[in-house]
Scaffold this active site. Structure first.
Site, PDB file in Angstrom:
ATOM      1  N   THR A  55      10.604  24.841  -1.440  1.00 53.15           N
ATOM      2  CA  THR A  55      10.920  23.431  -1.735  1.00 53.15           C
ATOM      3  C   THR A  55      10.710  23.239  -3.239  1.00 53.15           C
ATOM      4  O   THR A  55      11.594  23.556  -4.028  1.00 53.15           O
ATOM      5  CB  THR A  55      10.037  22.455  -0.917  1.00 53.15           C
ATOM      6  OG1 THR A  55       8.666  22.803  -1.077  1.00 53.15           O
ATOM      7  CG2 THR A  55      10.410  22.508   0.544  1.00 53.15           C
ATOM      8  N   ASN A  71       5.253  14.184  -8.554  1.00 55.40           N
ATOM      9  CA  ASN A  71       5.040  13.458  -7.306  1.00 55.40           C
ATOM     10  C   ASN A  71       5.248  11.960  -7.418  1.00 55.40           C
ATOM     11  O   ASN A  71       4.930  11.219  -6.493  1.00 55.40           O
ATOM     12  CB  ASN A  71       3.648  13.777  -6.759  1.00 55.40           C
ATOM     13  CG  ASN A  71       3.596  15.203  -6.258  1.00 55.40           C
ATOM     14  OD1 ASN A  71       4.292  15.549  -5.308  1.00 55.40           O
ATOM     15  ND2 ASN A  71       2.810  16.038  -6.928  1.00 55.40           N
ATOM     16  N   LYS A  76       5.721  29.640   1.881  1.00 55.25           N
ATOM     17  CA  LYS A  76       6.167  28.619   0.927  1.00 55.25           C
ATOM     18  C   LYS A  76       5.105  27.518   0.911  1.00 55.25           C
ATOM     19  O   LYS A  76       4.400  27.298   1.900  1.00 55.25           O
ATOM     20  CB  LYS A  76       7.529  28.061   1.327  1.00 55.25           C
ATOM     21  CG  LYS A  76       7.460  26.829   2.196  1.00 55.25           C
ATOM     22  CD  LYS A  76       7.546  25.574   1.380  1.00 55.25           C
ATOM     23  CE  LYS A  76       6.856  24.416   2.102  1.00 55.25           C
ATOM     24  NZ  LYS A  76       6.729  23.217   1.264  1.00 55.25           N
ATOM     25  N   GLU A 105       2.163  22.609  -7.519  1.00 55.52           N
ATOM     26  CA  GLU A 105       2.915  21.622  -8.310  1.00 55.52           C
ATOM     27  C   GLU A 105       2.177  21.152  -9.551  1.00 55.52           C
ATOM     28  O   GLU A 105       1.082  20.601  -9.463  1.00 55.52           O
ATOM     29  CB  GLU A 105       3.221  20.401  -7.451  1.00 55.52           C
ATOM     30  CG  GLU A 105       4.367  20.638  -6.482  1.00 55.52           C
ATOM     31  CD  GLU A 105       4.553  19.471  -5.525  1.00 55.52           C
ATOM     32  OE1 GLU A 105       3.720  18.554  -5.541  1.00 55.52           O
ATOM     33  OE2 GLU A 105       5.543  19.503  -4.767  1.00 55.52           O
ATOM     34  N   THR A 147       0.033  22.658   3.073  1.00 59.08           N
ATOM     35  CA  THR A 147       1.435  22.380   3.435  1.00 59.08           C
ATOM     36  C   THR A 147       2.230  23.613   3.249  1.00 59.08           C
ATOM     37  O   THR A 147       2.842  23.829   2.222  1.00 59.08           O
ATOM     38  CB  THR A 147       2.087  21.377   2.507  1.00 59.08           C
ATOM     39  OG1 THR A 147       1.304  20.241   2.535  1.00 59.08           O
ATOM     40  CG2 THR A 147       3.486  21.028   2.969  1.00 59.08           C
ATOM     41  N   SER A 204       9.348  13.201  -2.312  1.00 63.15           N
ATOM     42  CA  SER A 204       9.242  14.594  -1.857  1.00 63.15           C
ATOM     43  C   SER A 204       8.267  14.664  -0.712  1.00 63.15           C
ATOM     44  O   SER A 204       7.595  13.706  -0.394  1.00 63.15           O
ATOM     45  CB  SER A 204       8.815  15.517  -2.996  1.00 63.15           C
ATOM     46  OG  SER A 204       7.515  15.197  -3.428  1.00 63.15           O
TER      47      SER A 204
END
Lengths: 383, 383
Positions: free
Chosen positions: B146, B378, B168, B259, B179, B383
């Site tokens: 993602t 974010n 992932k 991220e 996640t 997302s």
């Protein structure tokens, strides 16, 4: 008006030189009586600053005559020397005020792990005593600021008596309590037992429900001093309500001035099976970094709300959860609800309503968004 | 090599059109046998995505023949229609592969609260079956990305048998699980009971100890499939160790690609009274936003470490806490230790050692710093 709105109190705020930039950094609040009843609530962090350890002992007597507060250094994680410094601060105030050191509460805020410059602080205490005034409340409120952009005060006046106070706190705001120093004063004649009960009742639903960044301080202190100078003893419920009002106002001001924040988020959890469930769900939502980022981006990302609710132990059925953002029910029965494009998030205050469909209890938690400014304020220098 | 490193597996990764940008978004992994034993571990979030609810049922049989994974949509909080869509996905794969739908696990990742475009997904499943290959592991790993900047794979080869896998995950990484979607495969001949035990043991000390941002997903899925194609049944401990090695490697890759992160933080809690205490303290440190900001700013702000430890219920005496950052003991006995200017924080990996002086147990938690890039990623889009 702050801590000097109520009769029987004087206060001062001065620059003692603790802060290198020369800003005010030392506040003194003195109860001139006739009563000296007091109550205090302190951080539940198990790593407690020296002034918290000291003041907890002072408050056990139920009486406080003076409070010395400094910004520019937390005096936390400073070992035996740090405790000696707090003790010396109380002794100095006691000496100049001609009272006992055991009547002096001390509170500090600033960087953890650094000793205070006592060569500046002790002369500062003497200077502050010389500047004590019935109009010193604002100056005291200004002297306890750290990264606060504004000083915070509040006053509620009832029939012949008053509750007033000052607060500081801009980061590390999270339950138990927020990183805050708060001094409340009243001229009502109230016993220390009732002060304690009213203060605990008020903090539980105000300061303890403010969660700016999920971080709990080592220095949180909330004190309530009663001078009895109004010569009135109000009904307990009326008094408790006034204390709650002042705490609620100050708590809201803390959230409104949180470090780097661009949004104040009011999280209402409704139809919970218990108040504890409502608070647990509210805090989980308040601490979800992804949601806090989404609110910053004015994105009504309700999936992140559900994801946060799902991590709690509260009673709920995932298929009966409803979520509204600023009044638009974007999630109904755990799935897609009203059109998210209807949500208007342009204003600073954002309300998230989480309906658990599990009972009739509720709670409100206040939080802030997560912003690049927050990261900058907390990464660019030690605080 | 990924999921096709072990014998007895084929895989494919294609662009089905679920992602609007045309990137690969659908992966298929098929166990060609002779055995079809399987185990799975799923998110402990109580709000579970439709594919999680489906796959939990499939795994109860202890057998899985195929796994369909899509990026571009989480299919979470999508109500009855979302569950029908997952069911239809499994049915489609079963039909083309000529197996039963009850042998097909499904996993999804992406935005919560949006229905999947089934008019693209179902033809995509058919296309993926046509591209199944013994060399398809890399393509499958790429199709589940993602916001990941790189795809993640790992392989451990032992004496005649192999454990490999793909993962992932880049945000919402927190215990229980992160996640993440992870598919592990082995050609060892292992019963589903032993697969389950080995997988739970491995995730407990790897994926469950990764805490990028404190946020728990609705979609986490870790599957382990065994084909038995190597014709070898290794000793249980040796097998479990290989599974742990692959999980550890993939977990480390997830943290390295989180991220917006600029630092990978290895939090070692040592001399704890129990492993649970060590994990609780590690997680509390991992989730402290103020500390995460400080690490981003290369500021060895150990006060924020103590403040985080103080919020836990772990056994410790505040005056016996020691903290090292990259090997420099900046906090000794709860107070100022070695010169903080000695700490070198220029590199991406930062190690925080928290010594509780309360026992002999320990644990390692991995976390990331908090950055303006994280906020941007974010907040700028859903997302």
């Amino acid at each position: 008006m702050s801590v000097t709105a109520a009769k029987g109190f004087t206060a001062a705020g001065i620059a003692a030189g603790i802060k290198e930039n020369g800003n005010p950094d030392l506040a003194l609040v003195v109860n001139t009586g006739p009563r000296r009843a007091a109550a205090g609530v302190f951080t539940s962090n198990r790593v407690k600053a020296a002034p918290v350890l000291w003041s907890e002992q002072v408050l056990k007597t139920g009486e406080v005559t003076a409070v010395v507060l400094n910004s520019g250094g937390a005096n936390a994680c400073t070992g035996p020397k740090g405790f000696q410094d707090t003790h010396a601060t109380a002794e100095k105030a006691a000496e100049v005020l001609r009272i006992g050191a055991g009547e002096v509460a001390v509170a500090s805020t600033g960087l953890i792990g650094v000793l205070l410059p006592m060569d500046k602080l002790l002369p500062g205490v003497e200077k502050a005593v010389g500047e004590l005034s019935q109009h010193g409340g604002e100056k005291a409120a200004i002297a306890i600021k750290t990264t606060d952009t504004v000083h915070k005060t509040s006053v509620v006046t009832k029939d012949g008596w008053t509750v007033g106070g000052m607060a500081k706190g801009a980061g590390m705001l999270a339950p138990g309590l927020a990183t805050m120093l708060v001094v409340l004063t009243t001229d009502a004649d109230v016993s220390s037992a009732d002060l304690d009960k009213a203060l605990r009742g008020a903090t539980r639903v105000t300061f303890d429900r403010v969660d700016s960044d999920g971080c709990m301080s080592t220095n949180d202190t909330v004190l309530l001093l009663a001078s009895g100078a109004a010569g009135v003893t109000p009904a307990y419920e009326e008094f408790a309500e006034a204390v709650r009002e002042v705490c609620d106002d100050l708590a809201r001001q803390l959230i409104g001035d949180a470090e780097g924040a661009s949004k104040d988020i009011r999280i209402e959890v409704v139809n919970a099976a218990s108040e504890d469930d409502a608070v647990e769900v509210g805090r989980s939502i308040a601490r979800n970094n992804l949601l806090k980022c989404a609110i910053h981006g004015e994105d009504p990302n309700w999936g992140r709300v559900l994801s946060a609710i799902g991590t709690t132990k509260a009673a709920f059925d995932p298929d009966r959860l409803n979520v509204a953002i600023n009044g638009i029910w974007v999630c109904k029965n755990g799935s897609v609800g009203e059109d998210r494009d209807l949500v208007d998030m342009r204003y600073r205050e954002v309300t998230i309503t989480a309906d658990l469909s599990a009972g009739s209890e509720k709670a409100v938690i206040w939080a802030n968004d997560l912003t690049a400014d927050y990261v900058h304020e907390n990464s660019a220098y030690s605080s």
